[in-house]
Scaffold this motif. Sequence first.
Motif, PDB file in Angstrom:
ATOM      1  N   ASP A  11       0.814  -1.217   0.000  1.00 16.34           N
ATOM      2  CA  ASP A  11       0.000   0.000   0.000  1.00 16.34           C
ATOM      3  C   ASP A  11       0.849   1.270   0.000  1.00 16.34           C
ATOM      4  OD1 ASP A  11       0.991  -0.240   2.557  1.00 16.34           O
ATOM      5  OD2 ASP A  11      -0.919   0.105   3.569  1.00 16.34           O
ATOM      6  N   ALA A  12       2.129   1.143  -0.352  1.00 18.56           N
ATOM      7  CA  ALA A  12       3.032   2.291  -0.341  1.00 18.56           C
ATOM      8  C   ALA A  12       3.757   2.420  -1.675  1.00 18.56           C
ATOM      9  CB  ALA A  12       4.053   2.150   0.780  1.00 18.56           C
ATOM     10  N   TRP A  13       3.964   3.654  -2.101  1.00 17.50           N
ATOM     11  CA  TRP A  13       4.733   3.933  -3.316  1.00 17.50           C
ATOM     12  C   TRP A  13       6.220   3.906  -3.000  1.00 17.50           C
ATOM     13  CZ3 TRP A  13       2.415   3.692  -7.781  1.00 17.50           C
ATOM     14  CH2 TRP A  13       1.053   3.990  -7.883  1.00 17.50           C
ATOM     15  N   GLN A  14       6.977   3.186  -3.807  1.00 16.37           N
ATOM     16  CA  GLN A  14       8.434   3.119  -3.673  1.00 16.37           C
ATOM     17  C   GLN A  14       9.066   3.834  -4.861  1.00 16.37           C
ATOM     18  OE1 GLN A  14       9.884   1.753  -0.925  1.00 16.37           O
ATOM     19  NE2 GLN A  14       7.780   1.467  -0.230  1.00 16.37           N
ATOM     20  N   GLU A  15       9.948   4.774  -4.581  1.00 17.55           N
ATOM     21  CA  GLU A  15      10.627   5.484  -5.664  1.00 17.55           C
ATOM     22  C   GLU A  15      11.591   4.541  -6.362  1.00 17.55           C
ATOM     23  OE1 GLU A  15      13.715   9.150  -6.225  1.00 17.55           O
ATOM     24  OE2 GLU A  15      12.031   9.461  -4.843  1.00 17.55           O
ATOM     25  N   ILE A  16      11.512   4.494  -7.684  1.00 16.74           N
ATOM     26  CA  ILE A  16      12.380   3.635  -8.492  1.00 16.74           C
ATOM     27  C   ILE A  16      13.567   4.433  -9.018  1.00 16.74           C
ATOM     28  CG2 ILE A  16      12.513   2.146 -10.527  1.00 16.74           C
ATOM     29  CD1 ILE A  16      10.682   1.066  -8.322  1.00 16.74           C
ATOM     30  N   THR A  17      13.282   5.565  -9.643  1.00 16.10           N
ATOM     31  CA  THR A  17      14.348   6.379 -10.219  1.00 16.10           C
ATOM     32  C   THR A  17      13.838   7.786 -10.509  1.00 16.10           C
ATOM     33  OG1 THR A  17      16.080   6.438 -11.913  1.00 16.10           O
ATOM     34  CG2 THR A  17      13.899   5.755 -12.632  1.00 16.10           C
ATOM     35  N   THR A  18      14.779   8.700 -10.665  1.00 15.89           N
ATOM     36  CA  THR A  18      14.481  10.082 -11.038  1.00 15.89           C
ATOM     37  C   THR A  18      15.282  10.421 -12.281  1.00 15.89           C
ATOM     38  OG1 THR A  18      14.087  10.726  -8.748  1.00 15.89           O
ATOM     39  CG2 THR A  18      14.565  12.495 -10.297  1.00 15.89           C
ATOM     40  N   LYS A  19      14.636  11.088 -13.222  1.00 17.82           N
ATOM     41  CA  LYS A  19      15.318  11.505 -14.449  1.00 17.82           C
ATOM     42  C   LYS A  19      14.947  12.949 -14.748  1.00 17.82           C
ATOM     43  CE  LYS A  19      16.580   8.557 -17.335  1.00 17.82           C
ATOM     44  NZ  LYS A  19      16.820   7.656 -18.424  1.00 17.82           N
ATOM     45  N   THR A  20      15.682  13.538 -15.664  1.00 17.73           N
ATOM     46  CA  THR A  20      15.389  14.887 -16.149  1.00 17.73           C
ATOM     47  C   THR A  20      15.268  14.823 -17.659  1.00 17.73           C
ATOM     48  OG1 THR A  20      16.637  15.850 -14.322  1.00 17.73           O
ATOM     49  CG2 THR A  20      16.190  17.274 -16.200  1.00 17.73           C
TER      50      THR A  20
END
Length: 93
Positions: A11-20
């Motif tokens: 029930d929780a969002w897990q950050e996978i990656t960040t891009k620009t």
Amino acid sequence: MRIVLHKLEGDAWQEITTKTTNCDGRAGYFVPKEAFTQGTYKILFDTGAYFKQLAVKGFYPYVEIVFVIENPEEHYHVPLLISPYGYSTYRGS
């Protein structure tokens, strides 16, 4: 524009990656094919910071697109078409 990919785990969002995004507005691949699995994902587009950088007043501080991956072997392209006061999205090819 900064873009953050999340996956729903329980029930929780897990950050996978960040891009620009690049100068063409594209971010490329977010995860290696072997790490891309079935599930519910969310892409957060930081539209507020993007428009602030352009000295443009925008209405949406961010846009979140939630989608379900049933077949990770397929190609997924999730574009966001944005203006200061509106946006649209679709599953691209």
